[in-house]
Design an enzyme around this catalytic site. Sequence first.
Site, PDB file in Angstrom:
ATOM      1  N   CYS A 155       0.825  -1.227   0.000  1.00 28.61           N
ATOM      2  CA  CYS A 155       0.000   0.000   0.000  1.00 28.61           C
ATOM      3  C   CYS A 155       0.851   1.266   0.000  1.00 28.61           C
ATOM      4  O   CYS A 155       0.478   2.270  -0.602  1.00 28.61           O
ATOM      5  CB  CYS A 155      -0.907   0.031   1.221  1.00 28.61           C
ATOM      6  SG  CYS A 155      -2.092  -1.302   1.257  1.00 28.61           S
ATOM      7  N   CYS A 179      14.925   5.511  -2.142  1.00 30.14           N
ATOM      8  CA  CYS A 179      14.057   5.118  -3.268  1.00 30.14           C
ATOM      9  C   CYS A 179      12.715   5.803  -3.014  1.00 30.14           C
ATOM     10  O   CYS A 179      12.669   6.850  -2.377  1.00 30.14           O
ATOM     11  CB  CYS A 179      13.935   3.602  -3.374  1.00 30.14           C
ATOM     12  SG  CYS A 179      13.198   2.840  -1.925  1.00 30.14           S
TER      13      CYS A 179
END
Lengths: 77, 371
Positions: free
Chosen positions: B188, B333
Site C-alpha cells: 500500500c 528510493c
Amino acid sequence: MTVKTNLFGVLADIAESSAIEVEGVTTTNDLVREVQKKFPSFHRINFVVSVNRRVVSAGENISENDEIALLPPFSGG
Amino acid sequence: MLSNQDISRYNRQLMLPGFGKSGQEKLKNSRVLVVGAGGLGAPVLQYLAAAGVGKIGIIDHDVVDETNLQRQVIFDEKDIGKSKAEVAARYLTQRNSLISVQPFNQQLTPANVENLFSDFEIVVDCTDNFSSRYLINDACAVMEKVMVYGSIHRFQGQVSIFHLNGQDSPTYRCLFPEPPEPGTVQNCAEAGVLGVLPGLIGAIQANEAIKIITRLGDVLSGKLFMMDALTMESSLLEISRNPNTDSITPATMQEIRNSRYQFACDAPTNVPEITSADLMNRLKNGEKMEFVDVREPDEGPPPNELASRQIPLSELDAQFDDFNPQKTYILFCQVGRRSAWAVHQLKEKYQTGKFLNLKGGIEAWNQKNVE
C-alpha cells in the site's frame, strides 16, 4: 483463436487495462508465452492462471469462450 | 456457559437461525490471533471483538503513523507514534469488556511464531508483506491452525481460507508456491490504496472467521474470493490442493526456525536509517554525504535539493566498487524499501562504512522539504 483474458493487480497496472485479447493460443502455456511477449515485464511476475473460475496448473487446453484470468500475488494489508 | 450479560448483549445474533446460544458459546470459547493491526486488521479486530470472540491476540511491532489514519479506522490523531498493538487492544477492551485482548508489540519471526501461535486456533493474516505471509502459512500448516487470508492491491482485494482441514485443504503455497521477485509487487505504501477497500476485505475476513468458529454456511476453503471496488465485480475461483508444494513447505517447527523468512521482496529489518529531519539538520551543519537513488531511471519524482547519482538496485552488485567505505552514503528510493535492501547489501559487502537508508524514501523527504 482469440481469447479474452482478464488481468488483476499489478498485471492490469502494467497493461493499463483490466482485460486484453490474446491471439493464436490453444493452451494456458501458449497464453502465458503470448502475454509475456506482449508485456515483457510479466516475465518477472509469478502469476497464476484461472480458466472458467478454476485456478489451473500448466498446460491446460483452452477454448474461445473460456473465461480466463491472470492473478498475481497481492501484498497490501 | 453464557452469562446473562452475554445473552442480552449478543441478542441480535443469538436470534439468527442456526446461530443461537451454541453459536455464541463457540465464539466465547474461541481464540483468534490477528497478525497486523493495519488496514485489514482494523475491521477484523472491530468485528471479532464486537461479536464476542473470547480471546483475541494482536501482533504488530509498528507504531501508528499519520498516513495510516485514512484507512486504519481504529486509530485517531492522538495515537500517532504509539504502539499499534497496544492502542488497538485498549480500543477493543473499551468496546467490549466481556472479552480478553492480548497485544504483542513485536515482530512475528521464525523464532517466536510457535510461542505466539500456540494459544490460538485461528490466525487472521492482515499483514502487508510476503515474509510474514509465508511464515504464517507454513506455521499454520505445521501447527494445524486455520489461516484466514486477505490481501489488497489498489482497488482490488482477495480473501481465502487455508489449512481448514489439515493436509486435505489448500494452502497459500498452492496458489503461490514461492514469494515474488523483489520489486514486482507493491504494497500500500508504494501502490496507494483507497481507504474503504481494506474495510470491505477485512469485514469479509471477520465474517469468514465467525463462520468457521460457529460452523455456519460455506467458508472460502478451496476458493479465492476476488473483488474490484471500481467495477464492483467479484468472482469466486476454485483452488485445489497442490501436492507439489509439500516439498517446499517446512515439515516441522525446527525447519521453520532454520528457514529464512526475510524475503528480498520485503524490506529487511535492522537497517541503519536516517529520518528526513535528521538529514536536513546534518546538511545544514555542512556535513559531507553522498546520495544514491536506487530507483529505476524512469521513476519519479526527483528528490528536492539533493544532488544524487542513480544506481538502480538491480545493478547495485555490479557497481559495488564505485563506493568508498570512508564516505557517508545516504541511499533512497520511493518509500525506503528497496534502498533498505541496498544498505543491507552494502553493509554485507563492506562490513564497515556509513550506509544509511533514508526513512520513508523520497516521498518523506520531498514532503519535509516543502514544510
